[in-house]
Motif scaffolding. Structure first.
Motif, mmCIF file in Angstrom:
data_model
loop_
_atom_site.group_PDB
_atom_site.id
_atom_site.type_symbol
_atom_site.label_atom_id
_atom_site.label_comp_id
_atom_site.label_asym_id
_atom_site.label_seq_id
_atom_site.Cartn_x
_atom_site.Cartn_y
_atom_site.Cartn_z
ATOM 1 N N SER A 43 0.831 -1.206 0.000
ATOM 2 C CA SER A 43 0.000 0.000 0.000
ATOM 3 C C SER A 43 0.864 1.253 0.000
ATOM 4 O O SER A 43 0.585 2.211 -0.735
ATOM 5 C CB SER A 43 -0.921 -0.011 1.221
ATOM 6 N N SER A 44 1.916 1.262 0.799
ATOM 7 C CA SER A 44 2.800 2.428 0.868
ATOM 8 C C SER A 44 3.501 2.680 -0.455
ATOM 9 O O SER A 44 3.681 3.833 -0.867
ATOM 10 C CB SER A 44 3.834 2.238 1.982
ATOM 11 N N THR A 45 3.887 1.605 -1.131
ATOM 12 C CA THR A 45 4.521 1.754 -2.442
ATOM 13 C C THR A 45 3.576 2.415 -3.431
ATOM 14 O O THR A 45 3.960 3.326 -4.177
ATOM 15 C CB THR A 45 4.975 0.391 -2.983
ATOM 16 N N LEU A 46 2.321 1.967 -3.432
ATOM 17 C CA LEU A 46 1.323 2.563 -4.327
ATOM 18 C C LEU A 46 1.073 4.025 -3.976
ATOM 19 O O LEU A 46 0.936 4.872 -4.864
ATOM 20 C CB LEU A 46 0.016 1.775 -4.248
ATOM 21 N N ARG A 73 10.609 -1.804 -1.211
ATOM 22 C CA ARG A 73 10.660 -3.252 -1.384
ATOM 23 C C ARG A 73 11.704 -3.875 -0.457
ATOM 24 O O ARG A 73 11.486 -4.950 0.110
ATOM 25 C CB ARG A 73 10.964 -3.609 -2.833
ATOM 26 N N ARG A 74 12.838 -3.182 -0.284
ATOM 27 C CA ARG A 74 13.884 -3.699 0.593
ATOM 28 C C ARG A 74 13.441 -3.699 2.052
ATOM 29 O O ARG A 74 13.959 -4.485 2.860
ATOM 30 C CB ARG A 74 15.163 -2.875 0.433
ATOM 31 N N LEU A 75 12.522 -2.825 2.394
ATOM 32 C CA LEU A 75 12.017 -2.799 3.763
ATOM 33 C C LEU A 75 11.321 -4.101 4.124
ATOM 34 O O LEU A 75 11.227 -4.458 5.301
ATOM 35 C CB LEU A 75 11.045 -1.631 3.950
ATOM 36 N N GLY A 76 10.831 -4.807 3.087
ATOM 37 C CA GLY A 76 10.139 -6.070 3.335
ATOM 38 C C GLY A 76 11.084 -7.197 3.673
ATOM 39 O O GLY A 76 10.640 -8.254 4.117
ATOM 40 N N ASP A 91 11.752 -11.885 2.820
ATOM 41 C CA ASP A 91 10.471 -12.562 2.632
ATOM 42 C C ASP A 91 9.428 -11.627 2.036
ATOM 43 O O ASP A 91 8.232 -11.779 2.265
ATOM 44 C CB ASP A 91 9.936 -13.120 3.967
ATOM 45 N N ALA A 92 9.875 -10.605 1.280
ATOM 46 C CA ALA A 92 8.948 -9.602 0.773
ATOM 47 C C ALA A 92 7.878 -10.201 -0.115
ATOM 48 O O ALA A 92 6.803 -9.637 -0.275
ATOM 49 C CB ALA A 92 9.707 -8.521 0.005
ATOM 50 N N ASN A 93 8.137 -11.345 -0.724
ATOM 51 C CA ASN A 93 7.160 -11.949 -1.606
ATOM 52 C C ASN A 93 6.263 -12.944 -0.891
ATOM 53 O O ASN A 93 5.401 -13.565 -1.495
ATOM 54 C CB ASN A 93 7.863 -12.675 -2.773
#
Length: 279
Positions: free
Chosen positions: A198-201, A264-267, A270-272
């Motif tokens: 959501s934050s990325t969007l 994305r790196r904040l995830g 296991d971001a996926n």
């Protein structure tokens, strides 16, 4: 292959074209002339670019700070199974169905100090010059943007909450945890990747705010709400400087790409993964 072809046709080729135009001198109508790094030097040396970048990041940060908590709370609320919440979900989603230009026109009329809502109801607090004062104009932009896009992100969080295993809440209830404790100890941690998505969007989308701000304030008063997208339009279509406008377009793409990669790196590794890791 069809998806790749569409992406190349409507994503890669236009981007390459804009990058090419950033090294040219063109008024949008006549011949295109190569100008080397002239447009880049002119834009990067312009103090107006720094101001536009600061306003853009300020809009990004404040809108994220407003939308994220509200979207999470509404999404968690709508994830319940009460019958009336379906109706509320439909009502909350209505602002997203309207165009940004239509929303801006409606709010501009409502906030008019002479003929708007405040004057009609006789409420002095609402009869301020909302779009004529820098701080008030910026606040109006944040409010309208949040009003339009909170429903979309609430829908994302609603789906994320419904994927959290019910067994986690049942175990917490057996341990005597209340609603607040379950929210902070189970719901928020399980929504980690949903929050990142959501934050990325939100962050990347805030770089493209144009029509709403254009109709509401045209970047004013002064340059108080002149974001990069609006600055690009003014340079390209008002001043006829397509080279500098293309430079700003390339900067927008690079900033969006960097921010998306950072989020994305904040995830982590296991971001996926799904937030159902507790299942």
């Amino acid at each position: 292959m069809p998806a790749l072809a569409i992406f190349v046709a409507f994503g890669v080729i236009p981007l390459v074209g804009v990058l090419f135009l950033s090294f040219t001198s063109w008024d949008g109508l006549g011949e295109i002339h190569m100008s080397g790094l002239t447009s880049w030097r002119a834009v990067l040396a312009d103090p107006g670019l720094v101001h536009a970048v600061l306003v853009t990041f300020l809009v990004m940060a404040v809108s994220w700070a407003v939308q994220t908590p509200a979207s999470i709370l509404i999404g968690v609320f709508l994830a319940g199974h009460q019958r009336y919440r379906t109706l509320l979900a439909v009502l909350y989603f209505v602002p997203l169905l309207l165009s940004s230009a239509a929303i801006a026109i409606a709010y501009k009329a409502l906030l008019d100090p002479n003929f708007g809502l405040g004057a009609g109801l006789g409420i002095d607090l609402l009869t301020q010059d909302w779009l004529g004062e820098p701080v008030l104009a910026f606040s109006v932009v944040i409010f309208v943007v949040s009003w339009q896009f909170i429903p979309f992100h609430s829908l994302i969080y609603q789906g994320g909450v419904r994927q959290i295993p019910r067994s986690l809440y049942e175990a917490a209830e057996m341990d005597g945890a209340g609603r607040v404790r379950k929210f902070f100890s189970i719901t928020l941690p399980q929504l980690k990747y949903t929050i990142i998505t959501s934050s990325t969007l939100m962050v990347v989308g805030s770089l493209t705010f144009f029509d709403l701000i254009f109709v509401l304030t045209v970047g004013g008063p002064g340059d108080a709400t002149r974001v990069l997208a609006l600055d690009m339009w003014k340079r390209g279509f008002q001043a006829g400087l397509m080279g500098p406008a293309s430079v700003i377009a390339v900067i927008l793409v690079l900033v969006g790409l960097v921010l998306a990669l950072l989020l994305r790196r904040l995830g982590g590794r296991d971001a996926n993964a799904s937030q159902m890791e507790g299942a």
